[in-house]
Scaffold this active site. Structure first.
Site, PDB file in Angstrom:
ATOM      1  N   ASP A  55     -20.699   9.650 -34.229  1.00 56.76           N
ATOM      2  CA  ASP A  55     -19.410   8.228 -34.369  1.00 56.76           C
ATOM      3  C   ASP A  55     -18.129   8.343 -35.863  1.00 56.76           C
ATOM      4  O   ASP A  55     -18.501   8.947 -36.291  1.00 56.76           O
ATOM      5  CB  ASP A  55     -19.675   6.831 -33.724  1.00 56.76           C
ATOM      6  CG  ASP A  55     -18.834   6.473 -33.203  1.00 56.76           C
ATOM      7  OD1 ASP A  55     -17.408   5.780 -33.679  1.00 56.76           O
ATOM      8  OD2 ASP A  55     -18.929   5.641 -31.998  1.00 56.76           O
ATOM      9  N   ASP A  74     -19.630  14.461 -44.225  1.00 53.32           N
ATOM     10  CA  ASP A  74     -19.561  14.174 -42.734  1.00 53.32           C
ATOM     11  C   ASP A  74     -19.104  15.273 -42.106  1.00 53.32           C
ATOM     12  O   ASP A  74     -19.061  15.851 -42.516  1.00 53.32           O
ATOM     13  CB  ASP A  74     -17.259  14.047 -43.001  1.00 53.32           C
ATOM     14  CG  ASP A  74     -16.188  13.916 -42.943  1.00 53.32           C
ATOM     15  OD1 ASP A  74     -16.341  13.863 -41.407  1.00 53.32           O
ATOM     16  OD2 ASP A  74     -15.100  14.091 -43.050  1.00 53.32           O
ATOM     17  N   HIS A  89     -15.478   1.187 -35.140  1.00 50.19           N
ATOM     18  CA  HIS A  89     -16.422   1.517 -33.935  1.00 50.19           C
ATOM     19  C   HIS A  89     -17.880   1.689 -34.337  1.00 50.19           C
ATOM     20  O   HIS A  89     -18.355   1.452 -33.141  1.00 50.19           O
ATOM     21  CB  HIS A  89     -15.237   3.152 -33.333  1.00 50.19           C
ATOM     22  CG  HIS A  89     -15.661   2.527 -31.640  1.00 50.19           C
ATOM     23  ND1 HIS A  89     -16.985   3.790 -31.613  1.00 50.19           N
ATOM     24  CD2 HIS A  89     -15.482   2.914 -30.038  1.00 50.19           C
ATOM     25  CE1 HIS A  89     -17.354   3.987 -30.122  1.00 50.19           C
ATOM     26  NE2 HIS A  89     -16.356   3.420 -30.013  1.00 50.19           N
ATOM     27  N   TYR A 213     -22.510  17.637 -20.548  1.00 51.62           N
ATOM     28  CA  TYR A 213     -23.692  18.448 -20.290  1.00 51.62           C
ATOM     29  C   TYR A 213     -25.182  18.054 -20.075  1.00 51.62           C
ATOM     30  O   TYR A 213     -25.726  16.783 -19.645  1.00 51.62           O
ATOM     31  CB  TYR A 213     -23.463  18.370 -21.721  1.00 51.62           C
ATOM     32  CG  TYR A 213     -22.518  19.123 -22.743  1.00 51.62           C
ATOM     33  CD1 TYR A 213     -22.130  20.425 -22.078  1.00 51.62           C
ATOM     34  CD2 TYR A 213     -22.150  18.297 -23.337  1.00 51.62           C
ATOM     35  CE1 TYR A 213     -20.831  20.784 -22.832  1.00 51.62           C
ATOM     36  CE2 TYR A 213     -20.811  19.241 -24.351  1.00 51.62           C
ATOM     37  CZ  TYR A 213     -20.869  19.872 -24.048  1.00 51.62           C
ATOM     38  OH  TYR A 213     -19.205  20.557 -25.032  1.00 51.62           O
ATOM     39  N   VAL A 216     -27.878  15.125 -20.766  1.00 54.10           N
ATOM     40  CA  VAL A 216     -27.602  13.740 -21.697  1.00 54.10           C
ATOM     41  C   VAL A 216     -27.572  13.435 -20.617  1.00 54.10           C
ATOM     42  O   VAL A 216     -27.226  13.071 -18.885  1.00 54.10           O
ATOM     43  CB  VAL A 216     -26.287  14.639 -22.331  1.00 54.10           C
ATOM     44  CG1 VAL A 216     -25.620  13.333 -22.708  1.00 54.10           C
ATOM     45  CG2 VAL A 216     -26.078  15.574 -23.266  1.00 54.10           C
ATOM     46  N   SER A 263     -18.050   2.901 -24.560  1.00 45.82           N
ATOM     47  CA  SER A 263     -19.161   3.262 -25.453  1.00 45.82           C
ATOM     48  C   SER A 263     -20.037   2.233 -25.614  1.00 45.82           C
ATOM     49  O   SER A 263     -21.276   2.363 -26.321  1.00 45.82           O
ATOM     50  CB  SER A 263     -17.757   2.902 -26.125  1.00 45.82           C
ATOM     51  OG  SER A 263     -17.033   3.432 -26.733  1.00 45.82           O
TER      52      SER A 263
END
Length: 385
Positions: A55, A74, A89, A213, A216, A263
């Protein structure tokens, strides 16, 4: 720019709350009750498990997360860059999973887990609406694929992905397969497309990836009354549901806000998956998914539907189901001195090679034939004479 659009956030709406509001524990209690988390805490609070949060970067200085967050490089670009700015977030999602409740503050579903923050460049603007994206096959490895492999190699047992794009990517499919093969549980938000024009016209929503997918755990959102949230995507990627509307979350820096979106639901289920892995570390990802589905409450009349999957996750019941699955054996051991079935053992096989009796019979037969042949010749010669 590509790395940004391939990591679009599964929308989250954050609302400021008044300073004089009720204590945060009181405001979040309905979420804990909806998930039956406190029953699960009698067994485990997630100690020993690391949850990777793919995230925006998590703020490690939030008091409820302090000392338990590792911020990785990153993942938005191929170059390793460790200087990242904490995101709104990602911090909120990490709090839902792992907040410790320090100083009577916010408490997450698994308050003793560690968090591995793997930053992606995500869009955090709640008013932004992005159209479906075409799969860019020119990219060898997507940022999400890179983050998944990094999480697995760093020892994460659960990966929480409150992100989504439209369209599958080969490198992501391969990374998902790699993670599942290593026993890592993958959880993702199914998306917030329930109110789109496409959903209204077709009675189903766009598939969002990585939730789409295979393997998942896709999570939909419900409200305080356990009704499916109108914005929650509905398609066959949905396995289970969890609270997503009006869910309190921690705020980057300090304070708390409210969230709207799948989320938050995905982050909460990631926390429950962490509790299961803490208690039963040997469970495979498919068994964790099975435990979540088997323990779900509010199951649809037909057993499953595309809105809430198998129902709303119940942490206590999921742990009970995991206990049963954890006792299952994949094979049955057979003692060396026993055999299958009853009765006597079959005789041992004979040694390979020619059979002596058959050789004797063959030889006698040949001899008799020769004698008869010779006798016939003698008889013919006598007749000529």
């Amino acid at each position: 720019m590509l790395t940004v659009v391939r990591a679009l956030v599964a929308a989250l709406l954050l609302l400021q709350t008044p300073a004089h509001a009720a204590p945060i524990r009181d405001r979040q209690q309905w979420v804990l009750d909806a998930l039956n988390v406190e029953q699960a805490w009698r067994t485990t609070k997630g100690a020993g498990v690391t949850v990777a949060v793919i995230d925006s970067a998590v703020d490690p200085d939030v008091k409820e997360l302090r000392g338990r967050v590792t911020v990785g490089p990153d993942m938005s670009s191929g170059a390793v860059r460790r200087e990242v700015t904490p995101g709104r977030h990602g911090t909120a999602m990490a709090g839902l999973i792992a907040a410790s409740g320090a100083d009577d503050g916010y408490v997450g579903v698994a308050p003793e887990v560690r968090v591995l923050s793997l930053p992606l460049a995500v869009a955090e603007d709640p008013d932004r609406v992005d159209p479906p994206l075409a799969d860019d096959r020119a990219v060898i490895e997507s940022p999400l694929a890179r983050a998944l492999r990094y999480a697995v190699n760093q020892g994460a047992q659960v990966v929480s992905m409150s992100i989504g794009t439209y369209g599958a990517h080969r490198s992501e499919r391969e990374a998902v397969s790699y993670a599942l093969g290593k026993g890592v549980v993958l959880v993702a938000a199914v998306g917030n497309d329930g109110k789109t024009e496409y959903a209204r016209e077709n009675g189903t929503s766009y598939w969002s990836f990585p939730a789409g997918y295979p393997g998942v755990i896709g999570v939909a959102a419900v409200d305080k009354q356990r009704r499916v949230a109108s914005y929650s995507s509905d398609n066959l990627s949905v396995l289970v549901a969890a609270p997503g509307s009006g869910v309190p979350v921690v705020r980057r820096g300090s304070g708390y806000e409210l969230s709207e979106g799948t989320s938050s639901a995905a982050a909460l289920v990631s926390g429950v998956a962490a509790l299961i892995k803490a208690r039963y570390p040997g469970l495979r990802p498919d068994q964790v998914a099975q435990a979540l589905a088997a323990g779900a409450k509010g199951r649809p009349a037909d057993g499953y539907d595309e809105e809430v999957g198998f129902g709303v996750v119940d942490a206590g019941a999921a742990l009970d189901a995991a206990a049963t699955l954890g006792g299952q054996r994949r094979s049955v051991p057979v003692p060396d001195d026993q055999h299958f079935g009853q009765g006597e053992d079959s005789p041992p096989p004979t040694a390979p090679g020619p059979d002596a009796w058959r050789l004797w019979l063959y030889g006698i037969g040949v001899l008799v034939a020769l004698v008869m042949f010779c006798g016939g010749i003698v008889v013919l010669n006598q007749r000529r004479e």
